[in-house]
Design a protein around this motif. Structure first.
Motif, PDB file in Angstrom:
ATOM      1  N   LEU A 187       0.823  -1.208   0.000  1.00  6.49           N
ATOM      2  CA  LEU A 187       0.000   0.000   0.000  1.00  6.49           C
ATOM      3  C   LEU A 187       0.863   1.267   0.000  1.00  6.49           C
ATOM      4  O   LEU A 187       0.505   2.268  -0.624  1.00  6.49           O
ATOM      5  N   GLY A 188       2.001   1.205   0.686  1.00  2.93           N
ATOM      6  CA  GLY A 188       2.910   2.352   0.690  1.00  2.93           C
ATOM      7  C   GLY A 188       3.461   2.637  -0.684  1.00  2.93           C
ATOM      8  O   GLY A 188       3.573   3.800  -1.097  1.00  2.93           O
ATOM      9  N   TYR A 243       1.108   6.788  -6.782  1.00  2.10           N
ATOM     10  CA  TYR A 243      -0.060   7.612  -7.111  1.00  2.10           C
ATOM     11  C   TYR A 243       0.244   9.100  -6.931  1.00  2.10           C
ATOM     12  O   TYR A 243      -0.002   9.914  -7.833  1.00  2.10           O
ATOM     13  N   PHE A 244       0.782   9.467  -5.778  1.00  3.96           N
ATOM     14  CA  PHE A 244       1.046  10.885  -5.521  1.00  3.96           C
ATOM     15  C   PHE A 244       2.170  11.413  -6.404  1.00  3.96           C
ATOM     16  O   PHE A 244       2.140  12.576  -6.836  1.00  3.96           O
ATOM     17  N   VAL A 300       6.034   4.175 -12.207  1.00  4.18           N
ATOM     18  CA  VAL A 300       5.345   3.288 -13.154  1.00  4.18           C
ATOM     19  C   VAL A 300       6.299   2.407 -13.964  1.00  4.18           C
ATOM     20  O   VAL A 300       6.131   1.174 -13.980  1.00  4.18           O
ATOM     21  N   PRO A 301       7.308   2.939 -14.659  1.00 12.32           N
ATOM     22  CA  PRO A 301       8.153   2.091 -15.503  1.00 12.32           C
ATOM     23  C   PRO A 301       8.828   0.930 -14.774  1.00 12.32           C
ATOM     24  O   PRO A 301       8.743  -0.218 -15.230  1.00 12.32           O
ATOM     25  N   PRO A 302       9.508   1.151 -13.620  1.00 11.24           N
ATOM     26  CA  PRO A 302      10.135   0.000 -12.946  1.00 11.24           C
ATOM     27  C   PRO A 302       9.132  -1.001 -12.401  1.00 11.24           C
ATOM     28  O   PRO A 302       9.412  -2.200 -12.346  1.00 11.24           O
ATOM     29  N   LEU A 303       7.939  -0.554 -12.012  1.00 13.39           N
ATOM     30  CA  LEU A 303       6.918  -1.480 -11.526  1.00 13.39           C
ATOM     31  C   LEU A 303       6.387  -2.346 -12.666  1.00 13.39           C
ATOM     32  O   LEU A 303       6.147  -3.550 -12.477  1.00 13.39           O
ATOM     33  N   ILE A 345      -5.888   7.705 -10.301  1.00 17.10           N
ATOM     34  CA  ILE A 345      -6.455   6.615  -9.503  1.00 17.10           C
ATOM     35  C   ILE A 345      -6.631   5.380 -10.385  1.00 17.10           C
ATOM     36  O   ILE A 345      -6.298   4.254  -9.987  1.00 17.10           O
ATOM     37  N   GLY A 346      -7.132   5.607 -11.609  1.00 16.77           N
ATOM     38  CA  GLY A 346      -7.306   4.497 -12.550  1.00 16.77           C
ATOM     39  C   GLY A 346      -5.993   3.842 -12.921  1.00 16.77           C
ATOM     40  O   GLY A 346      -5.899   2.607 -12.977  1.00 16.77           O
TER      41      GLY A 346
END
Length: 312
Positions: A99-100, A106-107, A185-188, A161-162
């Motif tokens: 969640l962290g 997100y932020f 986003v890219p590394p995830l 959020i989406g």
């Protein structure tokens, strides 16, 4: 589609290991000191700019209303990553909860997208001030400025959020080793054990809407601004117009230049180390320069700063 070996169902209790903090202890101590200094400089610089634009009546204009909001945004932007990084350096522990990680991503992407829109609003303000000065106060009302800032937040929040939901409903590999200093986003997507084609499509659509489109508006505004300035007969008038725009233009070039390298550059296994440091520069180091640019390149801000210091 068959899943790769080592796939693990993610749960709320699971997390990731940020490998950007796996350097030797001596380098971690240095990293903690350097990033603590950067964070304190960012907080002090932006708070000082916000204070000046509130206290000094000569800066009660739309341009500095946007600058004050940009200062608040940059404080939030760096606070998404830097406190966690400082704790990781201090504790020599790069673990972050599921969640962290989701909240951090997100932020991070939300505030970055809002900054793109806010920089475009600032360019529009400069365009109206220089190309249409007689109607400037009638057009750039306080209500319009509030709607531009509020609209930037309202446009970004549901979209991000989406995207966050789309990324964190992917199955991640059992190792959960994220070769980065923070969740982005890219590394995830590289860590996902599933087809990420639609995630990549979503990412590029968001970049198109919240980065490339605002940048095109900024470029269009500055083409008209420069054309208008060059037609100004007075050399003093041209100099004053250029000086009011140069600080904003410098921030735009720095922000978009580093963001382009981070998010549009072709990624590969051979560039993992370089990619994480480029992202670190864009997210952590780059915001440190903005207060310096605005205080040195903007005469109105530098004069207001002198007046504030002399009255103490």
């Amino acid at each position: 589609m068959p899943q790769r070996k080592g796939l693990e169902n993610h749960t709320i209790g699971s997390g990731f290991l940020l490998l950007g903090f796996s350097d030797p202890c001596s380098l971690q101590d240095l990293g903690f000191t350097v990033f603590l200094v950067i964070y304190l400089m960012v907080l002090a610089g932006y708070r000082l700019i916000a204070l000046i634009t509130v206290v000094d009546s000569s800066l009660h204009s739309p341009m500095y209303f946007f600058l004050r909001n940009l200062s608040f945004l940059e404080i939030c932007y760096t606070s998404v990553t830097l406190p966690k990084m400082l704790v990781a350096f201090l504790m020599e522990d790069g673990r972050i909860s599921f969640l962290g990680c989701a909240a951090q991503m997100y932020f991070l992407v939300s505030l970055g997208s809002i900054e793109c829109l806010l920089l475009a609003a600032m360019a529009y303000d400069r365009y109206r001030a220089i190309c249409d000065p007689l109607r400037y106060t009638l057009i750039m009302t306080r209500g319009l400025c509030i709607r531009l800032v509020g609209g930037s937040w309202m446009a970004v929040v549901p979209v991000q959020i989406g995207q966050t939901y789309q990324v964190f409903t992917l199955p991640f590999c059992a190792s959960r080793d994220l070769h980065h200093f923070f969740c982005d986003v890219p590394p995830l997507l590289e860590l996902a054990c599933a087809d990420t084609f639609w995630n990549q499509v979503m990412l590029y659509i968001i970049i198109l809407v919240f980065a490339i489109f605002p940048f095109s508006l900024i470029v269009s505004s500055y083409i008209k601004i420069i054309t208008a300035i060059l037609k100004t007969p007075s050399a003093l008038g041209r100099h004053k117009a250029f000086s009011t725009c140069s600080s904003h233009l410098g921030v735009v070039m720095l922000f978009y230049g580093s963001a382009t390298v981070v998010y549009l550059k072709q990624r590969s296994k051979n560039t993992v180390e370089a990619d994480k440091y480029l992202a670190l520069f864009h997210t952590v180091v780059m915001p440190m320069f903005n207060p310096v640019i605005y205080s040195l390149r903007n005469k109105e801000v530098s004069m207001a700063l002198k007046r504030l210091l002399w009255t103490k």
